[in-house]
Design a protein around this motif. Structure first.
Motif, short mmCIF file in Angstrom:
data_model
loop_
_atom_site.label_atom_id
_atom_site.label_comp_id
_atom_site.label_asym_id
_atom_site.label_seq_id
_atom_site.Cartn_x
_atom_site.Cartn_y
_atom_site.Cartn_z
N ASN A 103 -10.81 -2.42 4.52
CA ASN A 103 -9.63 -1.70 4.99
C ASN A 103 -8.36 -2.25 4.34
O ASN A 103 -8.01 -3.42 4.54
CB ASN A 103 -9.53 -1.83 6.52
CG ASN A 103 -10.76 -1.30 7.22
OD1 ASN A 103 -11.05 -0.11 7.14
ND2 ASN A 103 -11.50 -2.16 7.89
N HIS A 104 -7.69 -1.40 3.58
CA HIS A 104 -6.48 -1.81 2.88
C HIS A 104 -5.28 -1.69 3.81
O HIS A 104 -5.06 -0.64 4.44
CB HIS A 104 -6.26 -0.95 1.63
CG HIS A 104 -7.20 -1.31 0.52
ND1 HIS A 104 -6.79 -1.99 -0.60
CD2 HIS A 104 -8.53 -1.12 0.38
CE1 HIS A 104 -7.82 -2.19 -1.39
NE2 HIS A 104 -8.89 -1.66 -0.82
N GLN A 105 -4.51 -2.77 3.88
CA GLN A 105 -3.29 -2.80 4.66
C GLN A 105 -2.11 -3.01 3.71
O GLN A 105 -2.29 -3.11 2.50
CB GLN A 105 -3.38 -3.92 5.70
CG GLN A 105 -4.56 -3.76 6.64
CD GLN A 105 -4.73 -4.93 7.60
OE1 GLN A 105 -4.14 -5.98 7.42
NE2 GLN A 105 -5.55 -4.73 8.63
N GLU A 106 -0.92 -3.05 4.26
CA GLU A 106 0.27 -3.13 3.42
C GLU A 106 0.24 -4.36 2.51
O GLU A 106 0.57 -4.26 1.32
CB GLU A 106 1.53 -3.17 4.28
CG GLU A 106 2.82 -3.22 3.45
CD GLU A 106 4.06 -3.25 4.32
OE1 GLU A 106 5.17 -3.31 3.75
OE2 GLU A 106 3.93 -3.22 5.56
N LYS A 107 -0.17 -5.50 3.05
CA LYS A 107 -0.11 -6.74 2.26
C LYS A 107 -1.47 -7.43 2.12
O LYS A 107 -1.52 -8.56 1.65
CB LYS A 107 0.88 -7.71 2.91
CG LYS A 107 2.31 -7.19 2.92
CD LYS A 107 3.26 -8.21 3.53
CE LYS A 107 4.70 -7.68 3.53
NZ LYS A 107 5.64 -8.68 4.12
N GLY A 163 -5.27 7.31 0.65
CA GLY A 163 -5.20 5.88 0.92
C GLY A 163 -5.64 5.06 -0.27
O GLY A 163 -6.15 5.59 -1.25
N TRP A 164 -5.46 3.76 -0.18
CA TRP A 164 -5.72 2.89 -1.31
C TRP A 164 -7.21 2.76 -1.62
O TRP A 164 -8.04 2.58 -0.73
CB TRP A 164 -5.15 1.50 -1.07
CG TRP A 164 -3.66 1.45 -1.04
CD1 TRP A 164 -2.87 1.08 0.02
CD2 TRP A 164 -2.76 1.78 -2.11
NE1 TRP A 164 -1.54 1.15 -0.33
CE2 TRP A 164 -1.44 1.58 -1.62
CE3 TRP A 164 -2.94 2.21 -3.43
CZ2 TRP A 164 -0.31 1.80 -2.41
CZ3 TRP A 164 -1.81 2.44 -4.20
CH2 TRP A 164 -0.52 2.24 -3.70
N ILE A 189 -6.19 -6.99 2.59
CA ILE A 189 -7.41 -6.22 2.75
C ILE A 189 -8.28 -6.93 3.77
O ILE A 189 -8.48 -8.15 3.68
CB ILE A 189 -8.18 -6.09 1.42
CG1 ILE A 189 -7.25 -5.57 0.30
CG2 ILE A 189 -9.37 -5.15 1.58
CD1 ILE A 189 -7.87 -5.62 -1.08
N VAL A 190 -8.83 -6.19 4.71
CA VAL A 190 -9.65 -6.75 5.77
C VAL A 190 -11.01 -6.06 5.76
O VAL A 190 -11.09 -4.83 5.75
CB VAL A 190 -8.99 -6.58 7.15
CG1 VAL A 190 -9.91 -7.09 8.26
CG2 VAL A 190 -7.65 -7.30 7.19
N GLN A 227 -4.96 -11.94 2.21
CA GLN A 227 -3.60 -11.60 1.85
C GLN A 227 -3.51 -11.41 0.32
O GLN A 227 -3.99 -12.24 -0.44
CB GLN A 227 -2.64 -12.70 2.28
CG GLN A 227 -2.47 -12.80 3.78
CD GLN A 227 -1.84 -11.54 4.37
OE1 GLN A 227 -0.77 -11.10 3.94
NE2 GLN A 227 -2.50 -10.95 5.34
#
Length: 235
Positions: free
Chosen positions: A219-223, A74-75, A225-226, A2
């Protein structure tokens, strides 16, 4: 992983390697710390959307930190201080199949062997069904065509890490070089032979002699990184 609360803006300029001028969405101008020692080729351009984190730590010279940049698809993660933690989390949660099955993960392991200077590698995995593994992680953001590449500048230090991993293999351990792909584009990984031919040659040599090379997508997500999803490694 997070991320802390993020503030949006656009980057105006990156300079002196560790500084970036950013215009926030509210129109204010700030100078952010850019925690990335590489050239960041293809990772920023004036006007590109960015996200920053903020710290109220009075000991910091700059309150803002550049976290990621959107180059149109994308980020792209540019805060390299987060990469190792994301990879370690993915390993412990079983999302890196070649490195699963270990009960213990250690950080910043010092490794010495004869005729080689003392070195530190990012991780050591132990108490598993396979031999103990020394893991060196490299953050990757350079995109050339459809291929993600490393390094983005000649790196003597990165080449020495390959030598250490080779020494580990010669002593019965697993030596792992793991390339963390910190942007969404690209369907394969390869060493940047045109930028650092010595590194590309040495990478092939050590792989041929037992060092394992893997590429993991971040993998960047909204809140957050996974880490998850293996990408093929081309030599």
């Amino acid at each position: 992983m997070q991320l802390p609360p993020l503030t949006k803006g656009v980057i105006l300029y990156r300079y002196k390697r560790f500084l970036a001028d950013v215009e926030l969405d509210d129109g204010s101008l700030v100078t952010a710390h850019c925690p990335n020692t590489g050239r960041m080729t293809g990772c920023w351009e004036p006007g590109a959307p960015v996200e920053l984190s903020y710290s109220d730590n009075p000991k910091r010279k700059l309150a803002w930190t550049l976290e990621r940049v959107d180059m149109g698809r994308g980020w792209v993660g540019v805060n390299t201080a987060r990469t190792n933690s994301i990879v370690a989390e993915a390993i412990t949660e079983g999302r890196v199949p070649p490195l699963s099955g270990y009960a213990r993960l250690q950080w910043e392991v010092k490794y010495d062997f004869p005729d080689h200077p003392p070195s530190r590698l990012d991780l050591m995995l132990s108490e598993g069904d396979s031999s103990d593994a020394l893991v060196e992680i490299k953050n990757v953001t350079l995109l050339v065509g459809d291929t993600l590449q490393f390094p983005d500048a000649v790196s003597v230090r990165a080449k020495k890490h390959l030598d250490v991993l080779m020494g580990a293999v010669e002593r019965g351990l697993r030596g792992i070089i793991l390339f963390a792909l910190n942007r969404p584009e690209g369907d394969t990984f390869a060493p940047a032979a045109e930028i650092d031919p010595g590194y590309a040659v040495r990478l092939k040599e050590v792989i041929d002699n037992g060092v394992e090379a893997y590429a993991l997508r971040l993998n960047h997500q909204e809140k957050g990184i996974v880490g998850g999803g293996m990408v093929s490694v081309s030599r």
